[in-house]
Motif scaffolding. Structure first.
Motif, mmCIF file in Angstrom:
data_model
loop_
_atom_site.group_PDB
_atom_site.id
_atom_site.type_symbol
_atom_site.label_atom_id
_atom_site.label_comp_id
_atom_site.label_asym_id
_atom_site.label_seq_id
_atom_site.Cartn_x
_atom_site.Cartn_y
_atom_site.Cartn_z
ATOM 1 N N ARG A 83 40.675 1.407 13.446
ATOM 2 C CA ARG A 83 39.521 1.406 12.549
ATOM 3 C C ARG A 83 39.674 2.471 11.468
ATOM 4 N NH1 ARG A 83 33.915 2.864 15.160
ATOM 5 N NH2 ARG A 83 34.845 4.920 15.007
ATOM 6 N N ARG A 84 40.140 3.645 11.882
ATOM 7 C CA ARG A 84 40.319 4.724 10.913
ATOM 8 C C ARG A 84 41.288 4.313 9.815
ATOM 9 N NH1 ARG A 84 40.730 10.316 10.159
ATOM 10 N NH2 ARG A 84 39.217 10.711 11.789
ATOM 11 N N LEU A 105 39.763 1.539 7.581
ATOM 12 C CA LEU A 105 38.733 2.013 6.663
ATOM 13 C C LEU A 105 39.334 2.853 5.546
ATOM 14 C CD1 LEU A 105 35.924 2.907 9.210
ATOM 15 C CD2 LEU A 105 35.899 1.055 7.544
ATOM 16 N N ASN A 106 40.330 3.657 5.899
ATOM 17 C CA ASN A 106 40.919 4.493 4.860
ATOM 18 C C ASN A 106 41.719 3.662 3.864
ATOM 19 O OD1 ASN A 106 39.695 6.692 5.925
ATOM 20 N ND2 ASN A 106 41.484 7.441 7.024
ATOM 21 N N GLN A 122 39.269 2.124 1.628
ATOM 22 C CA GLN A 122 38.790 3.112 0.670
ATOM 23 C C GLN A 122 39.781 3.294 -0.477
ATOM 24 O OE1 GLN A 122 38.215 7.024 2.345
ATOM 25 N NE2 GLN A 122 36.749 7.582 0.752
ATOM 26 N N VAL A 171 28.727 0.155 14.434
ATOM 27 C CA VAL A 171 28.715 1.375 15.231
ATOM 28 C C VAL A 171 27.403 1.375 15.991
ATOM 29 C CG1 VAL A 171 28.544 3.877 15.138
ATOM 30 C CG2 VAL A 171 30.223 2.698 13.733
ATOM 31 N N ASN A 172 27.498 1.289 17.294
ATOM 32 C CA ASN A 172 26.280 1.143 18.119
ATOM 33 C C ASN A 172 25.366 0.032 17.597
ATOM 34 O OD1 ASN A 172 27.276 3.330 19.461
ATOM 35 N ND2 ASN A 172 25.309 4.366 19.606
ATOM 36 N N GLY A 189 28.843 7.170 -5.102
ATOM 37 C CA GLY A 189 28.463 8.496 -4.647
ATOM 38 C C GLY A 189 27.088 8.923 -5.095
ATOM 39 N N THR A 226 35.334 13.115 3.630
ATOM 40 C CA THR A 226 35.118 12.143 2.572
ATOM 41 C C THR A 226 35.820 10.828 2.846
ATOM 42 O OG1 THR A 226 36.935 13.144 1.394
ATOM 43 C CG2 THR A 226 34.729 13.817 0.739
ATOM 44 N N ASP A 227 36.742 10.808 3.801
ATOM 45 C CA ASP A 227 37.388 9.515 4.037
ATOM 46 C C ASP A 227 36.537 8.683 4.988
ATOM 47 O OD1 ASP A 227 38.650 11.447 6.086
ATOM 48 O OD2 ASP A 227 39.079 9.449 6.888
ATOM 49 N N TRP A 228 36.558 7.388 4.734
ATOM 50 C CA TRP A 228 35.637 6.490 5.435
ATOM 51 C C TRP A 228 35.870 6.509 6.940
ATOM 52 C CZ3 TRP A 228 35.802 1.550 1.826
ATOM 53 C CH2 TRP A 228 35.288 1.915 0.585
ATOM 54 N N GLY A 229 37.139 6.591 7.322
ATOM 55 C CA GLY A 229 37.452 6.604 8.746
ATOM 56 C C GLY A 229 36.725 7.734 9.458
ATOM 57 N N SER A 230 36.819 8.934 8.889
ATOM 58 C CA SER A 230 36.162 10.086 9.519
ATOM 59 C C SER A 230 34.645 9.977 9.447
ATOM 60 C CB SER A 230 36.597 11.378 8.827
ATOM 61 O OG SER A 230 37.987 11.471 8.786
ATOM 62 N N GLN A 231 34.174 9.478 8.330
ATOM 63 C CA GLN A 231 32.713 9.322 8.194
ATOM 64 C C GLN A 231 32.157 8.443 9.304
ATOM 65 O OE1 GLN A 231 31.393 7.946 4.316
ATOM 66 N NE2 GLN A 231 32.733 9.411 3.306
ATOM 67 N N VAL A 232 32.853 7.348 9.547
ATOM 68 C CA VAL A 232 32.357 6.422 10.568
ATOM 69 C C VAL A 232 32.466 7.053 11.948
ATOM 70 C CG1 VAL A 232 32.831 4.223 11.696
ATOM 71 C CG2 VAL A 232 32.758 4.348 9.215
ATOM 72 N N GLU A 233 33.540 7.835 12.162
ATOM 73 C CA GLU A 233 33.661 8.492 13.466
ATOM 74 C C GLU A 233 32.535 9.504 13.672
ATOM 75 O OE1 GLU A 233 37.744 9.819 13.735
ATOM 76 O OE2 GLU A 233 38.340 7.708 13.714
ATOM 77 N N GLU A 284 29.615 9.382 12.350
ATOM 78 C CA GLU A 284 28.383 8.615 12.557
ATOM 79 C C GLU A 284 28.311 8.126 13.996
ATOM 80 O OE1 GLU A 284 28.252 5.232 9.993
ATOM 81 O OE2 GLU A 284 26.493 4.431 11.014
ATOM 82 N N GLU A 285 29.452 7.651 14.481
ATOM 83 C CA GLU A 285 29.490 7.139 15.843
ATOM 84 C C GLU A 285 29.144 8.246 16.832
ATOM 85 O OE1 GLU A 285 33.377 5.778 17.199
ATOM 86 O OE2 GLU A 285 32.389 3.975 17.950
ATOM 87 N N ARG A 305 25.464 9.086 16.743
ATOM 88 C CA ARG A 305 24.658 8.069 17.434
ATOM 89 C C ARG A 305 24.793 8.207 18.946
ATOM 90 N NH1 ARG A 305 22.345 4.102 14.312
ATOM 91 N NH2 ARG A 305 23.180 3.985 12.220
#
Lengths: 221, 279
Positions: free
Chosen positions: A75-76, A79-80, A83, A116-117, B69, B80-87, B89-90, B93
């Motif tokens: 997923r990472r 997504l990157n 992006q 996510v959830n 933005g 700022t990278d989407w992968g980390s952002q989603v992690e 967020e996860e 939650r």
């Protein structure tokens, strides 16, 4: 059933890639998931049919990886990569409308499938809106390919997107109304698509029976 | 999805190469009314003032770059990278989910044990145990609140505070108390509680040059009160008189009252309707 559909999509790829993807679906830890995410991204950009369903393949791999190793490398990477392509989207559009449309289809499909959830990924909300706003600009409305993509995405994920950010959905629909009403040179097909999506949202992301009849009755004829 | 679109695509494609202006005739044979019927002929003059910036074809660079933005970005995460952002967020939650289960378990633990635990642990949230059903369960709300709390906790002042004042030393009304994200509050009440909490935390800001955090409790209180007054200006509709007496009664024995401190909105809106249920 889901697997057979995935299999069908995978047929479009060469033999090695097929094997790699199938392995990724079953045993994700045994393959290079970055490579897999790149393959899916590249194929999505080339193949519009694939881009519409690739989200499900991604979903299956994400689930498999989480179950197997509690990881999220796929997923990472995915997504990157998304992006990265997002940053270059204007060049992509200049270069190839088809690739651009495929990109939007794919990112929306990922937004639709990966949760996510059970909630949409917040990180994708603005990017997806940015893409749809781009498709709603006057120059894009002149291309039916882009209009078609725009309304298709709104049919699929419009309701979810609106829940995430009503304000941006409102902005998008200001553009769509303007386009529908004011823009010269729109094909009547484009206008029809726009009108339908305007009605669709106005009806709470549903078409009324009569509206449905109006827009879809030709099939019966 | 829409088969007819595909059906008619080739027809539309033909027109791409031909005359693009209102050639509704090709449509009218299968449409019940002409497309042009709804078009305005004077559209340019009539609607010029209504147009968006985006509507100028030459200006499109502005229009598609601005949204990026522009929206609210998580202040806690610097990724700022989407992968980390989603992690992130996860993770957030998951934590909210876990906290909620803990909180429920504690509430269901019963009153007797609750009181003992309250005395010993002094946990910042345990005083709300009387709430059985009055729990905020909306995950989005909890997530939003958690982000606000994280933002307050992610400060030097907070680190200094928890180091200098151990939990059992903290006094209601004197020391900052993290708002309880699981209780039902109006949005306004909650935001106000967060503001007040952060104002109080500022007393533990790192020393600029001299002075520093070694203030007396009175100093802290005064600072808190001043800042509260400042904040009140942001909420002109709130009656000042209601806030001040509550704040001054720092040694109020009732923990529930402590919870209401600085949140007159909640007193008016949430507490009153809930009261009959409690009794």
């Amino acid at each position: 059933m889901e697997n057979s559909s995935d299999d069908y999509r995978i047929q479009a790829l060469d033999q090695d890639t097929q094997t790699l993807l199938k392995t990724a679906l079953k045993d994700p830890s045994s393959v290079n998931l970055e490579k897999v995410s790149n393959i899916i991204m590249d194929q999505s950009l080339k193949d519009q049919v694939f881009s519409k369903e690739a989200g499900r393949i991604c979903y299956t791999i994400v689930q498999a990886e989480a179950k197997q190793s509690n990881g999220s490398a796929f997923r990472r990477n995915l997504l990157n990569r998304l992006q990265q392509e997002f940053k270059d989207r204007e060049e992509t559009r200049e270069r190839s409308l088809q690739e651009w449309v495929c990109y939007v289809t794919f990112i929306c499909n990922v937004f639709d499938y990966l949760k996510v959830n059970n909630m949409p990924m917040v990180a994708l909300v603005h990017p997806v809106f940015d893409c749809l706003m781009r498709l709603a600009q006057p120059d894009a409305l002149m291309n039916e390919e882009e209009v078609d993509c725009l309304v298709l995405q709104l049919h699929r994920i419009g309701e979810q997107l609106e829940k995430m950010n009503v304000q941006r959905m409102d902005e998008l629909f200001f553009l769509l109304r303007d386009g529908f009403l004011l823009q010269e040179g729109l094909t009547s097909m484009a206008r029809l698509l726009l009108l339908e999506i305007l009605e669709f949202r106005a009806g709470g992301w549903l078409l009324s029976g009569t509206a449905h009849k109006y827009y879809y009755s030709e099939i019966a004829d | 999805m829409s088969d007819w679109k595909r059906e008619n695509r080739h027809e539309a494609d033909d027109r791409e190469h031909g005359n693009r202006s209102h050639s509704a005739s090709r449509w009218s044979h299968c449409r019940k009314r002409g497309v042009d019927g709804s078009l305005r002929t004077k559209r340019d003059t009539e609607n010029s003032e209504k147009g968006h910036n985006n509507y100028k074809p030459d200006n499109r660079h502005d229009s598609f770059t601005t949204p990026e933005g522009a929206g609210p970005v998580s202040r806690c995460g610097r990724q700022t990278d989407w992968g980390s952002q989603v992690e992130e967020e996860e993770q957030l939650r998951k934590n909210v989910h876990r906290d909620m289960q803990r909180y429920r378990r504690r509430i269901l633990g019963g009153d007797a044990t609750q009181r003992e635990r309250r005395a010993s642990s002094g946990s910042s949230e345990s005083c709300d145990s009387r709430e059985g059903d009055n729990i905020e369960t909306d995950e989005e709300v909890l997530l939003r609140r958690q982000k606000q709390i994280n933002y307050g906790k992610n400060t030097l002042a907070y680190d200094r505070y928890i180091k200098e004042v151990p939990k059992h030393m903290r006094q209601p009304g004197v020391h900052p108390k993290t708002p309880n994200k699981f209780r039902k509050y109006s949005r306004r009440s909650w935001d106000q509680q967060i503001k007040l909490w952060k104002v109080k935390l500022h007393a533990w800001d790192p020393p600029a040059e001299e002075g520093g955090p070694e203030k007396t409790l009175e100093d802290r209180d005064e600072l808190g009160l001043d800042d509260v007054m400042d904040i009140e200006l942001d909420f002109p509709s709130l009656p000042n008189t209601q806030n001040v007496p509550v704040l001054l009664s720092t040694n109020n024995p009732s923990l529930e009252d402590d919870d209401c401190m600085g949140t007159p909105v909640k007193l008016q809106k949430t507490e009153t309707p809930a009261a009959p249920d409690m009794s």
